[in-house]
Design a protein around this motif. Structure first.
Motif, mmCIF file in Angstrom:
data_model
loop_
_atom_site.group_PDB
_atom_site.id
_atom_site.type_symbol
_atom_site.label_atom_id
_atom_site.label_comp_id
_atom_site.label_asym_id
_atom_site.label_seq_id
_atom_site.Cartn_x
_atom_site.Cartn_y
_atom_site.Cartn_z
ATOM 1 N N ASP A 170 0.826 -1.210 0.000
ATOM 2 C CA ASP A 170 0.000 0.000 0.000
ATOM 3 C C ASP A 170 0.863 1.265 0.000
ATOM 4 O O ASP A 170 0.542 2.245 -0.670
ATOM 5 N N ASP A 173 2.350 1.555 -3.422
ATOM 6 C CA ASP A 173 1.341 1.991 -4.392
ATOM 7 C C ASP A 173 1.149 3.507 -4.347
ATOM 8 O O ASP A 173 0.999 4.157 -5.385
ATOM 9 N N ALA A 307 -1.856 4.201 3.843
ATOM 10 C CA ALA A 307 -1.660 2.770 4.117
ATOM 11 C C ALA A 307 -2.332 2.346 5.407
ATOM 12 O O ALA A 307 -2.915 1.244 5.498
ATOM 13 N N LYS A 310 -6.144 2.014 4.862
ATOM 14 C CA LYS A 310 -6.551 1.291 3.662
ATOM 15 C C LYS A 310 -7.445 0.095 3.997
ATOM 16 O O LYS A 310 -8.360 -0.224 3.257
ATOM 17 N N HIS A 311 -7.139 -0.546 5.109
ATOM 18 C CA HIS A 311 -7.852 -1.801 5.406
ATOM 19 C C HIS A 311 -8.678 -1.665 6.673
ATOM 20 O O HIS A 311 -8.343 -0.896 7.566
#
Length: 311
Positions: A170, A173, A307, A310-311
Motif C-alpha cells: 500500500d 502503491d 496505508a 486502507k484496510h
C-alpha cells in the motif's frame, strides 16, 4: 551488414586507478553520467558481472542488460549488451584507462554496434546517440572525478524515514501512483506521469514551494514492486547540478519502514544569486536539504495515512 566501430577519449586530472574504480562501481553511474537513470546488478562473479541499465538516448528512456568483464590489472572493462533495445541490434565496447602520470590519465571509450535490419535511418539514430552519450559521459566523468578530488562539501546524501503500521504494498502503491499526487499531496499543483514501458516512468510535476511559488521538475523513475523506486531528476532547480534518489519500503517487526533517500550536487555558481550575496556552501546545503526533506516527509506522511487507513 554494417558494423560501426567508434572511439572517444578524454584526459582527466586524476590517478588512473581512481578513474577506473569510478567506472567499475556501477552504483556511481547515475551520479556521474547524465544519461544514466539507474543501474542494478543481476549477477556478480569473479571479474564478471551482468548489470541492467536504465538510461536516456536522444531524449528517450531505454533499458538493457549488459555483460561486463572487469580487468583491474590492465584498467580495462569490456561490455556487451545481451538484449538491446530497438533500433539497436547489437552493442558492445570497452573502457580503457591509461595512466599519463601519477595524477593524470587518459580514458578511451570504444563502441561497436549495428542497427536492426541494417536500416540507414536507424543507424544514423544510433550514431547520434552513441556520439552524444559518449561525449557527455566522458565530459561528466572528467568533471565528477576531478570534483571528487577537489571537494566533498558540495556533494552529499541524506535520508528521511517513517514507520507505518500497514502493508508495504500500500505504501509502495501511493508513491508509485504519482499520477494521483495532485489530488493526494498539497504541495503538488499538477502532475503528468507516463509509463509506456512497465516499470519505467517519466514524471513531470509542478510543485509548490513554502514561499508560494511553483517550479516544474522532470524525473525518470525505475520501479521495483513493492520494495524500491529509484529516480533521477533531469530538470533541476538552480541550486543543483545533480539530484538522484530512491524510495524504499521494508517490512520490519514494528511495521513498514518507508524511506526517501537523496543524493545532491550543489551548483555553486548560483548560490549567491538564489540565496543572497552572503550565502555560501553551508547555507546552500541547509536550504536544499530542508526543501527536499520537507517534500519527502510530506509525501511519506500522506503515504502513512493512506496505508494505515486502507484496510
Amino acid at each position: 551488414m554494417t558494423n560501426r566501430l567508434v572511439e572517444h577519449e578524454i584526459t582527466i586530472d586524476a590517478p588512473a586507478a581512481a578513474v577506473y574504480r569510478l567506472i567499475a562501481e556501477v552504483e556511481n553511474w547515475p551520479r556521474i553520467f547524465p544519461p544514466t537513470i539507474y543501474v542494478d546488478h543481476v549477477e556478480r562473479g569473479a571479474g564478471e558481472e551482468r548489470i541492467r541499465i536504465w538510461a536516456t538516448a536522444n531524449g528517450e528512456a531505454k533499458s538493457w542488460t549488459s555483460h561486463r568483464t572487469l580487468d583491474p590489472q590492465n584498467l580495462r572493462i569490456t561490455f556487451r549488451q545481451e538484449v538491446s533495445s530497438p533500433p539497436v541490434a547489437a552493442m558492445g565496447g570497452v573502457w580503457i584507462v591509461e595512466p599519463l602520470s601519477g595524477t593524470a590519465s587518459r580514458v578511451r571509450l570504444l563502441h561497436d554496434y549495428r542497427a536492426v535490419d541494417d536500416e540507414p535511418g536507424s543507424l544514423q539514430w544510433i550514431d547520434e546517440a552513441v556520439d552524444r552519450n559518449s561525449r557527455t559521459e566522458l565530459a561528466s566523468l572528467k568533471r565528477n572525478v576531478e570534483l571528487a578530488h577537489a571537494s566533498e562539501e558540495i556533494a552529499f546524501s541524506f535520508e528521511d524515514s517513517v514507520l507505518i503500521q500497514g502493508q508495504a504494498k500500500d505504501v509502495y502503491d501511493f508513491v508509485n501512483e504519482a499520477g494521483l499526487w495532485a489530488e493526494r499531496l498539497p504541495h503538488v499543483a499538477s502532475v503528468r506521469l507516463e509509463e509506456d514501458v512497465p516499470g519505467l516512468q517519466t514524471l513531470e510535476m509542478d510543485t509548490r514551494a513554502q514561499d508560494g511559488t511553483t517550479h516544474t521538475t522532470k524525473s525518470y523513475r525505475v520501479t521495483f514492486p513493492h520494495r524500491r523506486i529509484a529516480y533521477k531528476q533531469v530538470t533541476l532547480p538552480a541550486l543543483m547540478t545533480l539530484h538522484t534518489g530512491y524510495w524504499t519500503f521494508r517490512e520490519s517487526g514494528q511495521g513498514v519502514v518507508a524511506s526517501s533517500q537523496h543524493t545532491v550536487v550543489l551548483n555553486t555558481d548560483n548560490i549567491t544569486g538564489v540565496l543572497g550575496p552572503e550565502a555560501g556552501v553551508e547555507e546552500a546545503r541547509a536550504y536544499v536539504r530542508n526543501a527536499l526533506s520537507t517534500n519527502s516527509r510530506a509525501t511519506l506522511g500522506h503515504a502513512k495515512n493512506y496505508a494505515e487507513n486502507k484496510h
